[in-house]
Design an enzyme around this catalytic site. Structure first.
Site, mmCIF file in Angstrom:
data_model
loop_
_atom_site.group_PDB
_atom_site.id
_atom_site.type_symbol
_atom_site.label_atom_id
_atom_site.label_comp_id
_atom_site.label_asym_id
_atom_site.label_seq_id
_atom_site.Cartn_x
_atom_site.Cartn_y
_atom_site.Cartn_z
ATOM 1 N N ASN A 3 0.701 -1.115 -0.035
ATOM 2 C CA ASN A 3 0.122 0.033 0.131
ATOM 3 C C ASN A 3 0.814 1.066 0.027
ATOM 4 O OD1 ASN A 3 -1.879 1.960 0.468
ATOM 5 N ND2 ASN A 3 -2.920 1.049 2.278
ATOM 6 N N LYS A 10 3.350 0.728 3.117
ATOM 7 C CA LYS A 10 2.906 -0.272 4.093
ATOM 8 C C LYS A 10 3.120 -1.784 3.345
ATOM 9 C CE LYS A 10 -0.352 1.908 6.971
ATOM 10 N NZ LYS A 10 -1.341 2.819 6.588
ATOM 11 N N HIS A 169 -12.909 2.353 -0.028
ATOM 12 C CA HIS A 169 -13.389 1.306 0.792
ATOM 13 C C HIS A 169 -13.941 -0.027 0.262
ATOM 14 C CE1 HIS A 169 -13.386 4.651 4.108
ATOM 15 N NE2 HIS A 169 -12.216 4.043 4.009
ATOM 16 N N GLY A 201 -11.134 7.267 7.791
ATOM 17 C CA GLY A 201 -12.042 7.576 6.751
ATOM 18 C C GLY A 201 -13.434 6.694 6.852
ATOM 19 N N ARG A 230 -12.546 14.660 7.910
ATOM 20 C CA ARG A 230 -13.306 15.174 6.869
ATOM 21 C C ARG A 230 -14.736 15.240 7.170
ATOM 22 N NH1 ARG A 230 -11.950 9.848 3.307
ATOM 23 N NH2 ARG A 230 -9.917 9.747 4.233
ATOM 24 N N ARG A 274 -11.207 7.511 20.106
ATOM 25 C CA ARG A 274 -10.932 7.079 21.476
ATOM 26 C C ARG A 274 -10.800 8.344 22.376
ATOM 27 N NH1 ARG A 274 -6.365 3.273 19.773
ATOM 28 N NH2 ARG A 274 -6.505 4.779 18.156
ATOM 29 N N GLY A 320 -11.530 0.596 12.748
ATOM 30 C CA GLY A 320 -11.289 1.010 13.987
ATOM 31 C C GLY A 320 -12.394 1.368 15.057
ATOM 32 N N GLU A 323 -15.149 -1.739 15.060
ATOM 33 C CA GLU A 323 -14.808 -2.842 15.724
ATOM 34 C C GLU A 323 -14.694 -2.595 17.025
ATOM 35 O OE1 GLU A 323 -11.103 -4.654 13.817
ATOM 36 O OE2 GLU A 323 -12.134 -3.976 11.911
ATOM 37 N N ASN A 324 -14.643 -1.326 17.513
ATOM 38 C CA ASN A 324 -14.085 -1.105 19.011
ATOM 39 C C ASN A 324 -14.745 -0.148 19.936
ATOM 40 O OD1 ASN A 324 -11.417 -2.609 19.128
ATOM 41 N ND2 ASN A 324 -11.013 -1.059 17.528
ATOM 42 N N GLU A 374 -8.060 -5.937 4.703
ATOM 43 C CA GLU A 374 -7.967 -5.761 3.372
ATOM 44 C C GLU A 374 -6.700 -6.305 2.759
ATOM 45 O OE1 GLU A 374 -9.530 -1.061 2.775
ATOM 46 O OE2 GLU A 374 -8.806 -1.374 4.943
#
Ligand code: ADP
Length: 389
Positions: A3, A10, A169, A201, A230, A274, A320, A323-324, A374
């Site tokens: 990526n 990455k 996405h 995003g 955004r 968070r 993120g 899921e959390n 992904e």
């Protein structure tokens, strides 16, 4: 899996069958003399090494050498590519023509496609014979019907400039839809899903019998939900109004909507959910409002997407925040009772860990927490394309 972004690359070596990561990491400050490479080997401590030549080409050559030195058998490289225009409806093996097509979509994704291409070209230079695949963020949404992807704007904006909704996405929405079918033990081809990818995003998609039929992002990843920095949807009239009031240019206004808006703009404190949840819990009114706007807009978008599905079988939360964040899911489900969704607070508190992701009572309409992956999807697409020749 590679990526390649504006200043980072990455990478992950993924076994497409098991999904196991053997090695992964990230090069930072690519393109500068301060470039460095963080490498995490399976079950070992992460190590960081400086990269004397910080060009994409040198960085990627180093990543490939490092994998070869460790004796890993790399069968191909799969690249995340942000924009595939109207041409790419699925992942493809890379050849000269595909490279030119990706280049031609650069004006639609000026911050992403050129870097994604630099990654592809760097792998080519280092390993000319290695098969490569391009996996597009937009491809999955190419099944949207015109009524969902067209804007009500002058026709030539579309025919000449391709001003239409693309959605992003896609790799994540596709992956979690497939996982939801497995968890629900029902064929994907029969399911009506809304998937909500809530990371930095954020976008949601309506997935009907396995195909994306609507999504919240549009021509660019700025449309739709409230995100970290955004704005998501605003009245386009804001542009003319603020240009007249402040003298800001279109580029400056766009930048403000991309980088100083969303949760950050509303809370004034952070783009990170968070931090915002902690601030709201401590009595910060702006943080509280940021969460309320985020949840309100998300619930409204989910309900809107269901109009493309006729019925809802499952709502999927991922990335993120999805899921959390027990709180965001609680607030959203609390607004969607009319769709047949009811939170099971006890299992929501543990992200559905003991119930196969389910955070509502068993029944015909469920909400699920499904971790996205992904990288695995990119590795699988790449391996599949190579196997098919
Ligand atoms: P990216 O889009 O960069 O991949 P992620 O999918 O990692 O981002 O999502 C980042 C977002 O997830 C941040 O807003 C972060 O605050 C949020 N997040 C991560 N963990 C939690 C948590 N425990 N509670 C609330 N939000 C969380």
């Amino acid at each position: 899996m590679l990526n390649s972004g504006s200043s980072s690359v990455k990478f992950a070596l993924v076994d497409p069958a098991s999904g196991q990561r053997r090695v992964d990491g990230e090069a930072e400050r690519v393109g500068t003399p301060e470039a460095s490479l963080l490498v995490r080997r399976y079950l070992e401590e992460a190590v960081t090494e400086p990269l004397p030549d910080g060009s994409y080409r040198a960085v990627i050559a180093r990543i490939l050498d490092l994998l070869a030195d460790a004796g890993h058998d790399v069968i191909g490289a799969g690249h995340r590519v942000v924009h595939g225009g109207e041409r790419f409806t699925a992942s493809v093996l890379v050849d000269d023509e595909v490279i030119e097509a990706i280049r031609s979509f650069a004006p639609l994704a000026p911050l992403h496609n050129p870097e994604n291409l630099a990654g592809i070209e760097a792998v080519r230079a280092a390993r000319p014979g290695l098969p490569q695949a391009a996996v597009f963020d937009t491809a999955f949404h190419q099944t949207m019907p015109p009524r969902a992807f067209r804007y009500a704007v002058p026709q030539d904006w579309y025919t000449t400039h391709l001003v239409r909704r693309f959605g992003f996405h896609g790799t994540s929405h596709r992956y979690v839809a497939g996982r939801a079918a497995v968890l629900l033990q029902r064929p994907l081809e029969e399911l009506r899903l809304v998937t909500a990818h809530l990371g930095n995003g954020c976008s949601a998609a309506a997935i009907r019998d396995g195909a994306s039929v609507d999504t919240t992002m549009g021509l660019t990843p700025l449309e739709g939900l409230v995100m970290g920095t955004r704005s998501g949807d605003v009245d386009p009239g804001v542009f003319g109004y603020l240009a007249a009031q402040t003298g800001m240019s279109a580029a400056e206004l766009t930048d403000a909507l991309n980088t100083r808006s969303g949760l950050l703009g509303l809370s004034g404190a952070s783009n990170d959910m968070r931090t915002i949840e902690a601030a709201a819990a401590a009595g910060d009114d702006r943080a509280q409002l940021a969460i309320e706007v985020f949840a309100h807009r998300l619930a409204k978008a989910i309900a809107g997407l269901v109009t493309s599905l006729d019925r809802l079988d499952a709502l999927v939360f991922t990335a993120g925040i999805g899921e959390n964040s027990v709180l965001v899911r609680h607030l959203v489900l609390g607004r969607l009772g009319f769709l047949g969704l009811t939170e099971d607070a006890e299992v929501n508190a543990t992200h559905g860990a003991a119930t196969g992701g389910r955070i509502t009572p068993p029944g015909p309409v469920q909400a699920l927490v499904v971790p996205t992956d992904e990288e695995l999807m990119i590795a699988r697409d790449t391996a599949g394309l190579i196997a098919a020749g």
